[in-house]
Design a protein around this motif. Sequence first.
Motif, PDB file in Angstrom:
ATOM      1  N   ASN A  22       6.901  -9.344  39.277  1.00  0.00           N
ATOM      2  CA  ASN A  22       8.305  -9.076  39.562  1.00  0.00           C
ATOM      3  C   ASN A  22       8.931 -10.227  40.330  1.00  0.00           C
ATOM      4  O   ASN A  22       8.243 -10.973  41.019  1.00  0.00           O
ATOM      5  N   ARG A  23      10.244 -10.348  40.221  1.00  0.00           N
ATOM      6  CA  ARG A  23      10.939 -11.418  40.926  1.00  0.00           C
ATOM      7  C   ARG A  23      10.921 -11.157  42.427  1.00  0.00           C
ATOM      8  O   ARG A  23      10.822 -10.005  42.867  1.00  0.00           O
ATOM      9  N   PRO A  24      11.011 -12.205  43.216  1.00  0.00           N
ATOM     10  CA  PRO A  24      11.101 -12.015  44.665  1.00  0.00           C
ATOM     11  C   PRO A  24      12.358 -11.234  45.027  1.00  0.00           C
ATOM     12  O   PRO A  24      13.367 -11.297  44.333  1.00  0.00           O
ATOM     13  N   ASP A  25      12.306 -10.491  46.108  1.00  0.00           N
ATOM     14  CA  ASP A  25      13.464  -9.716  46.551  1.00  0.00           C
ATOM     15  C   ASP A  25      14.666 -10.628  46.755  1.00  0.00           C
ATOM     16  O   ASP A  25      14.564 -11.695  47.349  1.00  0.00           O
ATOM     17  N   GLY A  26      15.794 -10.178  46.238  1.00  0.00           N
ATOM     18  CA  GLY A  26      17.033 -10.920  46.453  1.00  0.00           C
ATOM     19  C   GLY A  26      17.334 -11.974  45.413  1.00  0.00           C
ATOM     20  O   GLY A  26      18.427 -12.527  45.394  1.00  0.00           O
ATOM     21  N   LEU A  27      16.394 -12.275  44.517  1.00  0.00           N
ATOM     22  CA  LEU A  27      16.635 -13.296  43.496  1.00  0.00           C
ATOM     23  C   LEU A  27      17.128 -12.621  42.224  1.00  0.00           C
ATOM     24  O   LEU A  27      16.350 -12.007  41.498  1.00  0.00           O
ATOM     25  N   SER A  28      18.414 -12.707  41.965  1.00  0.00           N
ATOM     26  CA  SER A  28      18.996 -12.061  40.788  1.00  0.00           C
ATOM     27  C   SER A  28      19.418 -13.061  39.724  1.00  0.00           C
ATOM     28  O   SER A  28      19.562 -12.701  38.553  1.00  0.00           O
ATOM     29  N   THR A  29      19.637 -14.315  40.114  1.00  0.00           N
ATOM     30  CA  THR A  29      20.015 -15.348  39.151  1.00  0.00           C
ATOM     31  C   THR A  29      19.107 -16.554  39.311  1.00  0.00           C
ATOM     32  O   THR A  29      18.566 -16.813  40.389  1.00  0.00           O
ATOM     33  N   ALA A  30      18.941 -17.288  38.220  1.00  0.00           N
ATOM     34  CA  ALA A  30      18.087 -18.470  38.237  1.00  0.00           C
ATOM     35  C   ALA A  30      18.762 -19.604  38.997  1.00  0.00           C
ATOM     36  O   ALA A  30      19.967 -19.813  38.882  1.00  0.00           O
TER      37      ALA A  30
END
Length: 224
Positions: A22-30
């Motif tokens: 899963n993506r790190p918390d808080g990372l929603s855009t590249a």
Amino acid sequence: MSRHNAPIDSVTVEHKHTLLDNRPDGLSTATGTIKAQLDLLLLGLESLSGESSEAVLAAAQALNLQERIGDRVALWRLRNANPLRRSSGGRKKVDIEEARALVLVIGHMAAQQQARIRSTLEQLEAAVEQERNPFHQPLVGDYLDEFLSHYRSRMVDGDMRDENSITELALRILIELMFYSSPKGTQRLWTALLNRPEMDLPGDQEEDDVAQPANSSSDAFPAS
């Protein structure tokens, strides 16, 4: 130079969404660095095989990723989000799930081209050992010629970087593709992207979307 179809590795590698953490918390855009690296890896695969958007779309379809990468327009917009690319307008924001989809596609395509990647690296190693110009090796020369041509025509600093600088970049991408062609290659790529230090990228204002001309179609955009 003549182009050859890249051989398909004999082992079929299935890349699933569950392979990626899963993506790190808080990372929603590249980030700009992630977008640049994904586009450069696709450029490396394109330079190896001579294929472009159709191969990427075929991989996306095989992985059931059409919702993220459904057609040439969607793919062009994702690749043009690379801050290193020439652009006449704002950059598209790439959400983290779109980045994840590109990671899966790159791993899939690298696995398909693994035999060619390995052969090209073997020729490169031989050239280094024999102190010969890598451009004189057939597979390496084809790859470097294609990469340099595409880079100079598409990237914003393509005309300013010297040939040695672009060649070094092309060879680094080739080596990375070898690592990402393994059965765990997608996870390696995903982890590397999330932990890669930020690159020094040209400043460019990002937008939620890139405006398209009225009545636009996929033919209005470059192949890749």
